[in-house]
Design an enzyme around this catalytic site. Structure first.
Site, short mmCIF file in Angstrom:
data_model
loop_
_atom_site.label_atom_id
_atom_site.label_comp_id
_atom_site.label_asym_id
_atom_site.label_seq_id
_atom_site.Cartn_x
_atom_site.Cartn_y
_atom_site.Cartn_z
CD GLU A 90 35.13 33.91 3.65
OE1 GLU A 90 34.63 33.60 2.54
OE2 GLU A 90 35.82 33.13 4.32
CB CYS A 110 29.57 36.94 -3.70
SG CYS A 110 28.73 35.65 -2.77
CB CYS A 117 25.54 29.65 7.50
SG CYS A 117 23.97 29.25 6.68
CB CYS A 121 24.84 23.25 3.16
SG CYS A 121 23.24 24.08 3.02
CB CYS A 124 28.41 25.31 2.80
SG CYS A 124 28.53 27.11 2.94
CB CYS A 338 30.60 30.56 0.82
SG CYS A 338 30.03 31.25 -0.74
#
Length: 350
Positions: A90, A110, A117, A121, A124, A338
């Site tokens: 993205e 961005c 990832c 977190c 997220c 995100c």
């Protein structure tokens, strides 16, 4: 083969010479790549055809394929891009307009540094399925190239999917190229890296001697809460993180911005605000961005605080003389968080 979008401007002449190609062609190549914005060597019509064939073999250009483009009512565009190996990433293009809403004053992109990832977190969507791999420098540049049709970029933030300090070398190569005067030529102070707190990256970045901006995802004022929200805190707790931030600011004289996503009933209390103020004041020249949570599908228990709570939190920080900005999420009507567009696409296609 070396991808053309991973080669720094100063490296082109040496690479051409090694392959028996004429060095003066380097200037023509840079003109084609970053002034004519070609995405295929056949588009470089100022170059001889046989030379273009050589470039195709030795220095391929690999654009990212646009799979989806979700446009929000506020003008934000979230792009889902497919890399050459079929993986999805993205990137988001965020416009800012004059007060009367007529003139485009800033266009921020961005970009992602990884596919997925590994940091995990809690709030997220990027890490909901873990990390697939890190992006190569030319793939990060390809994100920028894919977004060019939406306007002229004025700011870049490495704040999308992934942790840039976990992909340090490739991310820095991409940013140096984007910053280069004979490259896309985006000023260093218009480029921001965002880390969740991978402490070794601070010293490495300080040693670069570059003027990139740095932001740190903090999201909690103490270890107990940050351990729950951000597993990275178990490796580098707040005291160690703030010490690294302090050393970075003293070495570089650069401001660090702490990002703080505000989650209803989790980290939005007055006590959290008071503690946050005490923590960030340990770092010279620090400031805080408060970001109301963009809800994500995999954590329905996490909610956005109401306006009164946000303003109270802001007021506490301001009264404690902490420079603070209350940010408003963009693209809320189009998978704002995100990694969310990628995650929903993967779930749909599963």
């Amino acid at each position: 083969m070396t991808n053309a979008w991973s080669i720094l401007p100063d490296e082109w002449k040496a690479l051409l010479k090694e392959r028996g190609m004429r060095a003066f062609r380097a200037d023509q190549i840079l003109q084609a790549l970053y002034r004519d914005w070609i995405s295929d060597w056949d588009q470089a019509t100022t170059l001889p055809k046989d030379f273009r064939e050589d470039l195709k073999r030795e220095f391929p250009i690999t654009p990212a394929e646009e799979v989806a483009a979700d446009r929000s009512d506020d003008g934000t565009v979230k792009l889902l891009l497919k890399m050459a190996d079929g993986n999805l990433v993205e990137t988001v293009v965020i416009p800012a307009f004059s007060r009367d809403g007529g003139e485009l004053t800033r266009l921020t992109q961005c970009v992602s540094s990884q596919i997925g990832c590994a940091m995990g977190c809690a709030f997220c969507a990027s890490g909901a399925r873990g990390v697939v791999r890190s992006l190569l420098a030319h793939e990060i540049v390809a994100e920028v190239m894919a977004a060019r049709k939406y306007g002229t970029l004025t700011n870049l933030v490495v704040m999308g999917m992934g942790e840039p300090f976990a992909n340090y070398d490739e991310t820095m190569r991409a940013l140096k190229l984007i910053n280069a005067g004979r490259g896309p030529n985006l000023g260093a102070r218009h480029i921001t890296l965002s880390t969740c707190g991978v402490v070794p990256g601070f010293k490495k970045l300080a040693a670069e001697g570059l003027q990139f901006e740095l932001s740190v995802s903090l999201h909690a004022p103490n270890d107990e809460l940050r351990d729950e929200l951000m597993p990275v805190n178990r490796r580098w707790p707040i005291a160690e993180l703030l010490a690294a931030c302090r050393d970075y600011t003293l070495a570089t004289k650069r401001v660090i911005t702490f990002e703080y996503t505000v989650i209803k009933g989790v980290n939005d209390s007055r006590a959290c605000a008071e503690e946050l103020a005490r923590q960030v004041k340990k770092v010279p020249m620090a400031k805080v961005n408060l970001i109301p949570l963009s809800p994500v599908d995999h954590r329905p228990d996490f909610k956005t605080p109401d306006e009164a709570t946000l303003l109270t939190f802001l007021d506490v920080l301001m009264k404690n003389r902490v420079q603070t900005m209350l940010r408003r999420s963009r693209g809320k009507d189009k998978n704002a968080a995100c990694g969310q567009l990628r995650l929903r696409t993967l779930e749909r296609d599963a």
